[in-house]
Scaffold this motif. Structure first.
Motif, mmCIF file in Angstrom:
data_model
loop_
_atom_site.group_PDB
_atom_site.id
_atom_site.type_symbol
_atom_site.label_atom_id
_atom_site.label_comp_id
_atom_site.label_asym_id
_atom_site.label_seq_id
_atom_site.Cartn_x
_atom_site.Cartn_y
_atom_site.Cartn_z
ATOM 1 N N LEU A 38 0.813 -1.219 0.000
ATOM 2 C CA LEU A 38 0.000 0.000 0.000
ATOM 3 C C LEU A 38 0.842 1.262 0.000
ATOM 4 N N THR A 39 2.066 1.172 0.457
ATOM 5 C CA THR A 39 2.935 2.345 0.498
ATOM 6 C C THR A 39 3.554 2.665 -0.853
ATOM 7 N N CYS A 40 3.420 1.761 -1.819
ATOM 8 C CA CYS A 40 4.058 1.942 -3.125
ATOM 9 C C CYS A 40 3.347 3.017 -3.939
ATOM 10 N N ARG A 57 -0.596 -1.250 -5.378
ATOM 11 C CA ARG A 57 -1.637 -0.979 -4.384
ATOM 12 C C ARG A 57 -2.884 -1.812 -4.665
ATOM 13 N N ARG A 58 -3.163 -2.045 -5.922
ATOM 14 C CA ARG A 58 -4.290 -2.917 -6.257
ATOM 15 C C ARG A 58 -4.013 -4.356 -5.822
ATOM 16 N N ALA A 76 -2.243 -5.074 -3.297
ATOM 17 C CA ALA A 76 -2.403 -5.003 -1.841
ATOM 18 C C ALA A 76 -3.873 -5.175 -1.454
ATOM 19 N N ILE A 128 -1.720 3.019 4.327
ATOM 20 C CA ILE A 128 -2.372 4.151 3.676
ATOM 21 C C ILE A 128 -1.768 5.465 4.158
ATOM 22 N N PHE A 138 1.550 6.055 2.441
ATOM 23 C CA PHE A 138 1.359 6.441 1.040
ATOM 24 C C PHE A 138 0.922 7.903 0.933
ATOM 25 N N VAL A 184 -9.186 2.392 -2.532
ATOM 26 C CA VAL A 184 -7.764 2.229 -2.858
ATOM 27 C C VAL A 184 -7.618 1.642 -4.255
ATOM 28 N N ASP A 219 -8.039 4.125 -6.851
ATOM 29 C CA ASP A 219 -7.153 5.275 -6.691
ATOM 30 C C ASP A 219 -7.922 6.509 -6.235
ATOM 31 N N THR A 236 -8.528 7.000 -2.723
ATOM 32 C CA THR A 236 -8.428 6.835 -1.268
ATOM 33 C C THR A 236 -8.743 8.125 -0.532
#
Length: 373
Positions: free
Chosen positions: A135-137, A143-144, A146, A200, A203, A328, A331, A333
């Motif tokens: 999630l930090t990427c 993130r998907r 994740a 999250i 990120f 998330v 995209d 969030t």
């Protein structure tokens, strides 16, 4: 991205529509099942002739299994309980039956005796840690992925409870408050949620949303339009637009902490209230055989009880996690967190207020012998 954004939007929209229709369909048939067939949590009607015939008439003699075409082993409507009425739609109607199918196919409950429910709980914490890292990427694809891992975590969270119930020969969803499994499962769930929120937070801290002015030609619009740039997709669109963006400020670190803190607090309060009312309803309607049987069943079948428990299907912590996962994946969030970090508290207050009223009503009806709901 895993696929073009336009294709992803179409697929997600179709999937959400199908899921919504399916959940409404299942809710309708769950209500009809409760109204028209015997509830095994109450057993058979006592033959002492002491109950009012008015209340006796609502008790059903037909077993739901007699009219099924989907066997009870995978049918989420078979064994309605207090907790089953308060579990979110995805876990109850999708992950629950899928757990049963996986268990039947692999024989986890019967043959994999070395694999305990607690081991499954510990493993889904490990899955959550991997998901949190992804999630930090900055990559949306990561993130998907994740999100997929966190959905697997939630499936495993259902699976540990399913295996525990199967080995104890318990029918339907139940919460055994105070047991070791109850605390281990709760702590592992908490660790999974914390991992997701930290991912999250990192990120958003590294990629804060931006706020700027869209410079629009005077011939098109009579003023400059203020716009908040929430996602990388928005940034890509604005770079290719004929009109430009004059970026002003990023969302501050303090604002990110505030929004995430309010959302996390909402999750915590929702979890505490959800578990509290499950415990209270179970004690009043399921666990205490000293209370009048027919009055308990009458209340369980009432539309008021179904409505109050349905609210918790929407505002329980699992529902929040599913919605956050969807945000998330799309995209979006930050827009999602901004929308719910205050409004979610309103929904929570409504659910709690309705539940408090219902608790008083149940106590008056079941314990004190009031003659009306």
């Amino acid at each position: 991205m895993m696929w073009p954004s336009s294709t992803a939007s179409k697929v997600l929209t179709l999937l959400l529509l199908v899921t919504f229709i399916y959940c409404i369909y299942m809710d309708t048939f769950l209500f009809l099942r409760i109204q028209n067939y015997r509830l095994d949590i109450f057993g058979n009607v006592p033959e002492n002739g002491s109950e009012s015939s008015t209340f006796k008439s609502i008790l059903k003699d037909t077993d739901y299994e007699d009219v099924l075409w989907v066997p009870c082993s995978i049918n989420p409507l078979c064994h309605p309980t207090v907790k089953a009425l308060m579990i979110d739609h995805i876990n109850h109607y999708i992950y629950g039956p899928f757990c049963s199918i996986v268990d039947i196919a692999l024989g986890i409950s019967e043959r994999w005796l070395f694999l305990t429910p607690n081991m499954i709980s510990f493993f889904h914490v490990f899955v959550a840690l991997i998901g949190a890292k992804l999630l930090t990427c900055q990559s949306l694809t990561a993130r998907r992925f994740a999100v997929v891992l966190f959905q697997i975590r939630m499936f495993l969270d259902d699976l540990d409870g399913h295996v525990a119930r199967e080995r104890k020969h318990i029918k339907g969803e139940r919460t055994e408050v105070g047991t070791a499994g109850f605390w281990i499962d709760g702590i592992c769930d908490l660790l999974g949620v914390i991992a997701m929120m930290i991912g999250i937070f990192v990120f958003l801290k590294n990629n804060p949303p931006r706020r700027g002015y869209r410079d629009t030609p005077v011939s098109t619009l009579p003023y400059h339009q203020l716009k908040e740039i929430n996602t990388s997709e928005d940034l890509e669109k604005d770079h290719t637009a004929e009109i430009g963006i004059s970026y002003k400020t990023k969302v501050t670190f303090q604002r990110i902490i505030q929004v995430l803190g309010l959302f996390s607090g909402q999750m915590l309060l929702s979890s505490l209230a959800w578990n509290r009312y499950i415990d209270i309803y179970q004690e009043l309607l399921e666990n205490n055989a000293e209370y009048d049987l027919i009055r308990r069943e009458t209340m369980f079948r009432s539309g008021l009880f179904f409505f109050a428990t349905s609210l918790w299907r929407i505002v329980n912590p699992h529902s929040y996690l599913h919605l956050l996962s969807l945000a998330v994946f799309c995209d979006k969030t930050w827009p999602f967190l901004k929308v719910v970090h205050y409004s979610g508290y309103v929904c929570l207050v409504i659910a709690v207020g309705t539940s408090e009223y219902l608790v008083d009503t149940i106590q008056s009806f079941v314990l004190n012998g009031a003659d009306s709901l």
